[in-house]
Design an enzyme around this catalytic site. Sequence first.
Site, PDB file in Angstrom:
ATOM      1  N   GLY A 156     -15.163 -20.861  -6.386  1.00  0.00           N
ATOM      2  CA  GLY A 156     -13.738 -21.100  -7.122  1.00  0.00           C
ATOM      3  C   GLY A 156     -12.330 -21.575  -5.269  1.00  0.00           C
ATOM      4  N   LYS A 189      -7.706 -10.998   7.215  1.00  0.00           N
ATOM      5  CA  LYS A 189      -7.530 -10.757   8.542  1.00  0.00           C
ATOM      6  C   LYS A 189      -9.061  -9.985   9.236  1.00  0.00           C
ATOM      7  CE  LYS A 189      -4.714  -6.770   7.754  1.00  0.00           C
ATOM      8  NZ  LYS A 189      -5.388  -5.690   7.820  1.00  0.00           N
ATOM      9  N   ARG A 235       0.707 -14.076   0.605  1.00  0.00           N
ATOM     10  CA  ARG A 235       0.091 -13.980   1.844  1.00  0.00           C
ATOM     11  C   ARG A 235      -1.608 -14.307   2.144  1.00  0.00           C
ATOM     12  NH1 ARG A 235       1.257  -7.320   3.936  1.00  0.00           N
ATOM     13  NH2 ARG A 235       0.788  -7.458   1.763  1.00  0.00           N
ATOM     14  N   ARG A 252      -6.964  -2.825  -5.027  1.00  0.00           N
ATOM     15  CA  ARG A 252      -6.488  -4.351  -5.293  1.00  0.00           C
ATOM     16  C   ARG A 252      -5.078  -4.622  -5.993  1.00  0.00           C
ATOM     17  NH1 ARG A 252     -11.751  -4.651  -8.860  1.00  0.00           N
ATOM     18  NH2 ARG A 252     -10.844  -2.994  -9.520  1.00  0.00           N
ATOM     19  N   VAL A 273       0.715  -0.961  -0.360  1.00  0.00           N
ATOM     20  CA  VAL A 273       0.190  -0.159   0.282  1.00  0.00           C
ATOM     21  C   VAL A 273       0.590   1.319   0.330  1.00  0.00           C
ATOM     22  CG1 VAL A 273      -0.969   1.408   1.678  1.00  0.00           C
ATOM     23  CG2 VAL A 273      -2.011  -1.486   1.820  1.00  0.00           C
ATOM     24  N   CYS A 312      -5.605  -9.147   3.568  1.00  0.00           N
ATOM     25  CA  CYS A 312      -6.982  -8.047   3.779  1.00  0.00           C
ATOM     26  C   CYS A 312      -8.587  -8.677   4.133  1.00  0.00           C
ATOM     27  CB  CYS A 312      -6.963  -6.952   2.509  1.00  0.00           C
ATOM     28  SG  CYS A 312      -5.757  -5.692   2.405  1.00  0.00           S
TER      29      CYS A 312
HETATM   30  N1  LIG Z   1      -1.883  -4.927   0.792  1.00  0.00           N
HETATM   31  C1  LIG Z   1      -3.353  -4.231   0.174  1.00  0.00           C
HETATM   32  O1  LIG Z   1      -4.063  -5.014  -1.384  1.00  0.00           O
HETATM   33  C2  LIG Z   1      -4.135  -3.702   1.279  1.00  0.00           C
HETATM   34  C3  LIG Z   1      -4.922  -2.973   0.376  1.00  0.00           C
HETATM   35  C4  LIG Z   1      -5.449  -2.475   1.647  1.00  0.00           C
HETATM   36  C5  LIG Z   1      -5.458  -1.698   2.449  1.00  0.00           C
HETATM   37  N2  LIG Z   1      -4.376  -2.528   2.921  1.00  0.00           N
HETATM   38  C6  LIG Z   1      -3.802  -1.927   4.556  1.00  0.00           C
HETATM   39  O2  LIG Z   1      -2.708  -1.443   4.009  1.00  0.00           O
HETATM   40  C7  LIG Z   1      -1.887  -1.263   5.369  1.00  0.00           C
HETATM   41  C8  LIG Z   1      -0.256  -2.349   5.191  1.00  0.00           C
HETATM   42  O3  LIG Z   1      -0.556  -2.967   3.989  1.00  0.00           O
HETATM   43  P1  LIG Z   1       0.443  -3.965   2.930  1.00  0.00           P
HETATM   44  O4  LIG Z   1       0.139  -5.060   2.393  1.00  0.00           O
HETATM   45  O5  LIG Z   1       1.146  -2.704   2.627  1.00  0.00           O
HETATM   46  O6  LIG Z   1       1.701  -4.313   4.534  1.00  0.00           O
HETATM   47  P2  LIG Z   1       3.093  -4.571   4.388  1.00  0.00           P
HETATM   48  O7  LIG Z   1       3.604  -5.105   4.976  1.00  0.00           O
HETATM   49  O8  LIG Z   1       3.260  -5.323   2.365  1.00  0.00           O
HETATM   50  O9  LIG Z   1       3.603  -3.293   3.855  1.00  0.00           O
HETATM   51  C9  LIG Z   1       4.083  -3.028   5.491  1.00  0.00           C
HETATM   52  C10 LIG Z   1       5.609  -1.994   5.701  1.00  0.00           C
HETATM   53  O10 LIG Z   1       6.011  -1.607   6.896  1.00  0.00           O
HETATM   54  C11 LIG Z   1       6.753  -1.124   7.442  1.00  0.00           C
HETATM   55  N3  LIG Z   1       6.840  -0.997   8.733  1.00  0.00           N
HETATM   56  C12 LIG Z   1       6.303  -1.790   9.767  1.00  0.00           C
HETATM   57  N4  LIG Z   1       6.872  -0.811  10.966  1.00  0.00           N
HETATM   58  C13 LIG Z   1       7.889   0.579  10.524  1.00  0.00           C
HETATM   59  C14 LIG Z   1       7.772   1.542  10.925  1.00  0.00           C
HETATM   60  N5  LIG Z   1       8.130   1.908  12.386  1.00  0.00           N
HETATM   61  N6  LIG Z   1       8.203   2.476  10.263  1.00  0.00           N
HETATM   62  C15 LIG Z   1       8.715   2.845   9.092  1.00  0.00           C
HETATM   63  N7  LIG Z   1       8.190   1.215   8.687  1.00  0.00           N
HETATM   64  C16 LIG Z   1       7.900   0.427   8.823  1.00  0.00           C
HETATM   65  C17 LIG Z   1       7.721  -2.504   6.825  1.00  0.00           C
HETATM   66  O11 LIG Z   1       7.990  -2.960   6.657  1.00  0.00           O
HETATM   67  C18 LIG Z   1       6.587  -2.714   5.355  1.00  0.00           C
HETATM   68  O12 LIG Z   1       7.421  -2.219   4.586  1.00  0.00           O
HETATM   69  C19 LIG Z   1      -2.196  -2.911   6.571  1.00  0.00           C
HETATM   70  O13 LIG Z   1      -3.103  -2.042   7.101  1.00  0.00           O
HETATM   71  C20 LIG Z   1      -3.190  -3.161   5.087  1.00  0.00           C
HETATM   72  O14 LIG Z   1      -4.594  -4.418   5.760  1.00  0.00           O
HETATM   73  C21 LIG Z   1      -3.583  -3.167   2.945  1.00  0.00           C
END
Ligand SMILES: NC(=O)c1ccc[n+]([C@@H]2O[C@H](COP(=O)([O-])OP(=O)(O)OC[C@H]3O[C@@H](n4cnc5c(N)ncnc54)[C@H](O)[C@@H]3O)[C@@H](O)[C@H]2O)c1
Length: 449
Positions: free
Chosen positions: A253, A263, A327, A154, A11, A260
């Site tokens: 499917g 969790k 994941r 997405r 994100v 997401c």
């Molecule tokens: N992946 C998706 O499709 C998606 C879509 C919508 C919302 N979200 C939400 O967005 C959030 C992030 O998801 P993601 O998939 O990008 O996670 P991710 O695990 O890919 O990325 C999180 C990043 O944060 C970094 N991080 C952790 N602690 C830190 C700190 N103290 N300072 C700086 N960086 C730090 C990690 O090293 C990692 O690179 C989550 O809450 C998720 O639920 C994800």
Amino acid sequence: MKIAVIGTGYVGLVTGASLAHLGHQVVCIDVDKDKIMLLQSGGMPIWEPGLEDMIRDAELKGMLDYSTDASAAVSGSDAVFLTIGTPSSESGEADLSALWSAVHSIAPMLPDNGLLIIKSTVPSGTCEQIESYLRKRLPFSSRIAVAHNPEFLRQGSAVRDFLAPDRLVFGASSPEAYNRLEEIYAPIKSPKIRCGLSEAELIKCASNAFLAMKISYANMMSDLCDALGVSIDAVVEGMGLDRRIGSEFLSAGAGYGGSCFPKDLHALIALASREHLDMELLKATESINRQRIQIIIQKLETALGSLEDKTVTVYGLTFKPNTDDIRESPALRICSMLQEVGARIMVYDPVVTCLPELQVDLTVDMYAAATGSDCVVIVTDWDQFRHLDWGRLRQVMRSSYVLDARNMLDTAEMAVNCERYGLHYMSMGRPSITPDCPINNRAEMTIMT
Ligand SMILES: NC(=O)c1ccc[n+]([C@@H]2O[C@H](COP(=O)([O-])OP(=O)(O)OC[C@H]3O[C@@H](n4cnc5c(N)ncnc54)[C@H](O)[C@@H]3O)[C@@H](O)[C@H]2O)c1
């Protein structure tokens, strides 16, 4: 505007690159030194269509930078986005430790009149807690605003979704915060919803839970279709054309996965349980999703008998196509279950080429992965599986079974391929097209809860 994005994951990187594309001066920050070094040297930590081009363009214009040091970027910013992971904890509630650790470390650096925007998905009440923490902690706290701007992108179409979302949700408690969010997103013309912090938090989780429920609903109907010998394709098409229902996320499917849906559903159930509410509908959604794996294994056993010492080829590891994210992918659970029953597993995925956690043979060639195989199971609907050379596949396989666990292939075309190459094609909730396929005998299958 000057913007810091803390957390450069799926994100955060899309957010940073897109905001730079919209004309903001952005610094993406992460604690992961390797990731930041990779980005600084022109590499890409994730695979997402369109992202690399947008990043290169923003870098050339000098609008996008990367750092492990939050201090300069945060103190000189007009807005700070938090895009840190909030995975499930053992209790099912969201684990907010990384998010809080970031809040604690950047709090002293936040400038007067700053705006802290939580983009991570968080349980209802979290942003108010962050706001009240900052109020107590900072001398000029009354002028620091907290906002919640949940992200609905997405993976696989993240850039497009970020730049042209169905809606933007602005949760805040002050007019200044709403106005700053409006300014940041000014070039995006999608509907903008202003609401409170807790409402914004709930909009995000409730939306994901609803989409997961739609998928499980289609899967529940697919089980009934299997039992009745009726096609789920016609059923979901007929349902989806009703605008009140809609066709998206209404396909049968292997079930949902990813970082997401599982969790966020879990977190919503855990949150409700603290309020003594039993989210039965969401629990059923999870249970139906878990059953997919057993149903896939049962279909394989009905076709092949015991899977011990059989070779099964899994096509697709990622939780959906056009991402490298594995994941909570259903493919991993299928591999684990196949391992438990003693099958030998060969795997092919177009982008994942290394999987240290599971003992599987991962190859970079679709046909090599199917060589000597008793059954090919399509678990992720990567487009290239639509264009397989079925004659070549049948030639390299030991046996003739193909289980399309995403219903991605056209049954009429597959009927021709089965006839021509002696294949047996199986799918989810669709009557078998090969008359001698044992899977026709649905009565042998029971769904375990
Ligand atoms: N992946 C998706 O499709 C998606 C879509 C919508 C919302 N979200 C939400 O967005 C959030 C992030 O998801 P993601 O998939 O990008 O996670 P991710 O695990 O890919 O990325 C999180 C990043 O944060 C970094 N991080 C952790 N602690 C830190 C700190 N103290 N300072 C700086 N960086 C730090 C990690 O090293 C990692 O690179 C989550 O809450 C998720 O639920 C994800």
